[in-house]
Write an enzyme that holds these catalytic residues in place. Sequence first.
Site, mmCIF file in Angstrom:
data_model
loop_
_atom_site.group_PDB
_atom_site.id
_atom_site.type_symbol
_atom_site.label_atom_id
_atom_site.label_comp_id
_atom_site.label_asym_id
_atom_site.label_seq_id
_atom_site.Cartn_x
_atom_site.Cartn_y
_atom_site.Cartn_z
ATOM 1 N N PHE A 11 0.823 -1.228 0.000
ATOM 2 C CA PHE A 11 0.000 0.000 0.000
ATOM 3 C C PHE A 11 0.862 1.287 0.000
ATOM 4 C CE2 PHE A 11 -2.172 2.707 3.476
ATOM 5 C CZ PHE A 11 -2.758 3.583 2.564
ATOM 6 N N ASP A 32 10.502 -6.664 -3.592
ATOM 7 C CA ASP A 32 9.287 -7.088 -2.879
ATOM 8 C C ASP A 32 9.071 -8.576 -3.094
ATOM 9 O OD1 ASP A 32 6.399 -7.529 -2.251
ATOM 10 O OD2 ASP A 32 6.378 -5.358 -2.005
ATOM 11 N N ASP A 58 13.187 -11.490 -1.178
ATOM 12 C CA ASP A 58 12.798 -11.583 0.232
ATOM 13 C C ASP A 58 13.862 -10.876 1.073
ATOM 14 O OD1 ASP A 58 12.175 -12.441 2.803
ATOM 15 O OD2 ASP A 58 11.711 -14.490 2.176
ATOM 16 N N THR A 124 6.526 2.724 12.966
ATOM 17 C CA THR A 124 5.104 3.034 13.164
ATOM 18 C C THR A 124 4.870 3.629 14.558
ATOM 19 O OG1 THR A 124 2.922 2.016 13.477
ATOM 20 C CG2 THR A 124 4.805 0.604 13.849
ATOM 21 N N ASP A 125 3.773 4.356 14.692
ATOM 22 C CA ASP A 125 3.443 4.899 16.023
ATOM 23 C C ASP A 125 3.056 3.792 17.005
ATOM 24 O OD1 ASP A 125 0.930 4.239 14.992
ATOM 25 O OD2 ASP A 125 -0.004 6.157 15.469
ATOM 26 N N GLU A 126 2.753 2.591 16.481
ATOM 27 C CA GLU A 126 2.324 1.509 17.384
ATOM 28 C C GLU A 126 3.442 1.061 18.306
ATOM 29 O OE1 GLU A 126 -0.176 -1.553 15.942
ATOM 30 O OE2 GLU A 126 -1.188 -0.234 14.525
ATOM 31 N N TYR A 149 2.696 -7.638 16.308
ATOM 32 C CA TYR A 149 3.111 -6.757 15.202
ATOM 33 C C TYR A 149 3.917 -5.581 15.732
ATOM 34 C CZ TYR A 149 2.771 -2.738 12.072
ATOM 35 O OH TYR A 149 3.079 -1.614 11.328
ATOM 36 N N LYS A 153 7.907 -4.520 15.157
ATOM 37 C CA LYS A 153 8.330 -3.224 14.582
ATOM 38 C C LYS A 153 9.243 -2.493 15.565
ATOM 39 C CE LYS A 153 7.217 -1.466 11.201
ATOM 40 N NZ LYS A 153 7.747 -1.505 9.801
ATOM 41 N N ARG A 213 -7.977 6.472 16.404
ATOM 42 C CA ARG A 213 -6.806 6.457 15.538
ATOM 43 C C ARG A 213 -6.619 7.852 14.952
ATOM 44 N NH1 ARG A 213 -6.312 2.647 18.166
ATOM 45 N NH2 ARG A 213 -5.850 0.490 17.594
ATOM 46 N N ARG A 272 -10.605 -6.854 19.583
ATOM 47 C CA ARG A 272 -9.266 -7.361 19.263
ATOM 48 C C ARG A 272 -8.502 -7.547 20.589
ATOM 49 N NH1 ARG A 272 -5.734 -3.371 15.569
ATOM 50 N NH2 ARG A 272 -6.642 -4.545 13.850
HETATM 51 P P1 NAD Z 1 1.409 -3.719 3.232
HETATM 52 O O1 NAD Z 1 1.118 -4.936 4.020
HETATM 53 O O2 NAD Z 1 0.361 -3.140 2.360
HETATM 54 O O3 NAD Z 1 2.687 -3.985 2.296
HETATM 55 C C1 NAD Z 1 3.807 -4.696 2.724
HETATM 56 C C2 NAD Z 1 4.644 -5.057 1.506
HETATM 57 O O4 NAD Z 1 5.846 -5.719 1.976
HETATM 58 C C3 NAD Z 1 3.957 -6.013 0.529
HETATM 59 O O5 NAD Z 1 4.135 -5.561 -0.797
HETATM 60 C C4 NAD Z 1 4.664 -7.333 0.764
HETATM 61 O O6 NAD Z 1 4.696 -8.163 -0.391
HETATM 62 C C5 NAD Z 1 6.063 -6.873 1.158
HETATM 63 N N1 NAD Z 1 6.776 -7.878 1.955
HETATM 64 C C6 NAD Z 1 6.314 -8.561 3.039
HETATM 65 N N2 NAD Z 1 7.253 -9.428 3.476
HETATM 66 C C7 NAD Z 1 8.346 -9.261 2.669
HETATM 67 C C8 NAD Z 1 9.635 -9.850 2.641
HETATM 68 N N3 NAD Z 1 9.986 -10.818 3.505
HETATM 69 N N4 NAD Z 1 10.521 -9.431 1.702
HETATM 70 C C9 NAD Z 1 10.171 -8.487 0.808
HETATM 71 N N5 NAD Z 1 8.946 -7.896 0.772
HETATM 72 C C10 NAD Z 1 8.048 -8.283 1.698
HETATM 73 O O7 NAD Z 1 1.938 -2.648 4.280
HETATM 74 P P2 NAD Z 1 1.738 -1.054 4.328
HETATM 75 O O8 NAD Z 1 0.488 -0.748 5.032
HETATM 76 O O9 NAD Z 1 2.013 -0.480 2.986
HETATM 77 O O10 NAD Z 1 2.925 -0.666 5.329
HETATM 78 C C11 NAD Z 1 4.240 -0.441 4.827
HETATM 79 C C12 NAD Z 1 5.170 -0.142 5.985
HETATM 80 O O11 NAD Z 1 4.713 1.003 6.681
HETATM 81 C C13 NAD Z 1 5.249 -1.250 7.017
HETATM 82 O O12 NAD Z 1 6.603 -1.357 7.443
HETATM 83 C C14 NAD Z 1 4.349 -0.783 8.151
HETATM 84 O O13 NAD Z 1 4.784 -1.304 9.379
HETATM 85 C C15 NAD Z 1 4.566 0.710 8.068
HETATM 86 N N6 NAD Z 1 3.439 1.545 8.548
HETATM 87 C C16 NAD Z 1 2.183 1.356 8.065
HETATM 88 C C17 NAD Z 1 1.147 2.179 8.475
HETATM 89 C C18 NAD Z 1 -0.258 2.009 7.934
HETATM 90 O O14 NAD Z 1 -1.159 2.705 8.401
HETATM 91 N N7 NAD Z 1 -0.506 1.149 6.979
HETATM 92 C C19 NAD Z 1 1.402 3.211 9.387
HETATM 93 C C20 NAD Z 1 2.710 3.382 9.869
HETATM 94 C C21 NAD Z 1 3.714 2.542 9.420
HETATM 95 O O1 TDX Z 2 -12.601 -5.096 10.994
HETATM 96 C C1 TDX Z 2 -12.073 -4.225 11.724
HETATM 97 N N1 TDX Z 2 -12.819 -3.638 12.710
HETATM 98 C C2 TDX Z 2 -12.307 -2.712 13.563
HETATM 99 O O2 TDX Z 2 -13.020 -2.204 14.446
HETATM 100 C C3 TDX Z 2 -10.690 -3.839 11.576
HETATM 101 C C4 TDX Z 2 -9.830 -4.469 10.508
HETATM 102 C C5 TDX Z 2 -10.207 -2.892 12.451
HETATM 103 N N2 TDX Z 2 -10.969 -2.354 13.426
HETATM 104 C C6 TDX Z 2 -10.393 -1.337 14.319
HETATM 105 C C7 TDX Z 2 -9.093 -1.733 14.999
HETATM 106 C C8 TDX Z 2 -8.368 -0.418 15.120
HETATM 107 O O3 TDX Z 2 -8.776 0.256 16.296
HETATM 108 O O4 TDX Z 2 -10.071 -0.210 13.503
HETATM 109 C C9 TDX Z 2 -8.848 0.391 13.918
HETATM 110 C C10 TDX Z 2 -7.865 0.359 12.747
HETATM 111 O O5 TDX Z 2 -7.522 -0.994 12.511
HETATM 112 P P1 TDX Z 2 -6.472 -1.428 11.382
HETATM 113 O O6 TDX Z 2 -6.916 -0.867 10.080
HETATM 114 O O7 TDX Z 2 -6.257 -2.902 11.500
HETATM 115 O O8 TDX Z 2 -5.181 -0.588 11.808
HETATM 116 P P2 TDX Z 2 -4.317 -0.550 13.153
HETATM 117 O O9 TDX Z 2 -4.461 -1.797 13.931
HETATM 118 O O10 TDX Z 2 -4.621 0.746 13.850
HETATM 119 O O11 TDX Z 2 -2.831 -0.515 12.524
HETATM 120 C C11 TDX Z 2 -2.540 0.297 11.345
HETATM 121 O O12 TDX Z 2 -1.888 1.494 11.709
HETATM 122 C C12 TDX Z 2 -0.554 1.414 12.149
HETATM 123 C C13 TDX Z 2 -1.698 -0.479 10.337
HETATM 124 O O13 TDX Z 2 -2.342 -1.682 9.981
HETATM 125 C C14 TDX Z 2 -0.313 -0.730 10.856
HETATM 126 O O14 TDX Z 2 0.478 -1.375 9.852
HETATM 127 C C15 TDX Z 2 0.302 0.587 11.218
HETATM 128 O O15 TDX Z 2 1.587 0.392 11.787
#
Ligand code: NAD
Ligand code: TDX
Length: 341
Positions: A11, A32, A58, A124-126, A149, A153, A213, A272
């Site tokens: 993403f 990737d 990988d 991540t902020d988590e 998770y 991280k 969030r 959760r």
């Molecule tokens: P995502 O799950 O959409 O994408 C992860 C990508 O990493 C995928 O394309 C997957 O194929 C690749 N991948 C997984 N394992 C791999 C491996 N062993 N080798 C090579 N590639 C691999 O994740 P995202 O939501 O785009 O998040 C990207 C990064 O940002 C992550 O590190 C996540 O922790 C961080 N992040 C995400 C959020 C969020 O809200 N989504 C917020 C803060 C930080």
């Molecule tokens: O079906 C659902 N119902 C629900 O209530 C899902 C999937 C989530 N939730 C809640 C859980 C969380 O409070 O919504 C909130 C957001 O959930 P997610 O989309 O799973 O995100 P979160 O757990 O907050 O983590 C995300 O933000 C930080 C990303 O997935 C992480 O990769 C990132 O680091």
Amino acid sequence: MNILVTGGAGFIGANYVRLLLAGGEDRVVNFDLLTYAGNLENLAGCEDNPRYRFVRGDVRDRAAVRAVLADEKIEAVVHFAAESHVDRSVEGPEVFVLTNVLGTEILLEESRAAGVERFVMVSTDEVYGSLGREGLFVETTPLAPNSPYAASKAAADLMCRSFFKTFNFPVLTTRCSNNYGPYQFPEKLIPLMIANALEDKPLPVYGDGRNVRDWLYVQDHCTAIDLVLRRGRPGGIYNIGGCNEMQNITLVEMLVDRLGKSRDLITFVKDRPGHDQRYAIDASLISSELGWQPSVDFAAGLARTVDWYLANRDWWEKIRSGAYMEYYAKMYGDRGGATGP
Ligand code: NAD
Ligand code: TDX
């Protein structure tokens, strides 16, 4: 610069690759594995760009990492690749340790050996854990991750810190809040709710729906990462956030209303385990040091996101039907060892 983007088919990574290709002169190598979350359709239209190359690999595979760094004369790494979904980490933590911790450590070691000049760790902020009603995460907030998770991280984030302290390796770390926008995998809250609502399926809200969030439009996260890459302080840690806190239930109601669906679809389900109550970011450091500000306000960003999912129904329907994993299995056979959907 020759930039290696790991996880560029996911993403945020795909949105970042698109940002790099839209401007500048950098060469972009997307490394990737194409796990269930990686999707080359996220990069449709980029394939023919002479500044872009995709390498399936990988981050846990030392030889493959070493080869891509050398072959592509990589000068900078932006590390997105990770297992990213909290709920999956509750079901099976092991792959989170292998990819997020070991994968990051291997990438750090090999990047250092290859003479990489800038290494951005997308954390991540988590890693900070959960807030009560008051307060914001600052960069010095103690790390207290609550899910497997988040723990993986945090371990990766600290490994990066150690490479800076021990080896003076120029790592820069970002800790961002929840992203939303185009190409987000439909297991995460916003795309899951949009897709379910469009199919008139129940909308599963965890617990009482009052968890908070702090939402940031994905392109604003990408511009922040890019600033950190080019102008950040080596060893620096930068919080990134939207200053946009919202309870899950409010957000889900907004989505339902916007889609013209009934709020009766909303279903409260079992919470959760270890569910963090509230995240909220103080992003004043990146703002004062690098001049970053989010540019997309939440109402506009959410409207854009809903429109994107409406216009790209094929994209998420294919994912939800599993058709795209079948395609990869056919294209790549068992060469990748991707984790299943
Ligand atoms: P995502 O799950 O959409 O994408 C992860 C990508 O990493 C995928 O394309 C997957 O194929 C690749 N991948 C997984 N394992 C791999 C491996 N062993 N080798 C090579 N590639 C691999 O994740 P995202 O939501 O785009 O998040 C990207 C990064 O940002 C992550 O590190 C996540 O922790 C961080 N992040 C995400 C959020 C969020 O809200 N989504 C917020 C803060 C930080
Ligand atoms: O079906 C659902 N119902 C629900 O209530 C899902 C999937 C989530 N939730 C809640 C859980 C969380 O409070 O919504 C909130 C957001 O959930 P997610 O989309 O799973 O995100 P979160 O757990 O907050 O983590 C995300 O933000 C930080 C990303 O997935 C992480 O990769 C990132 O680091």
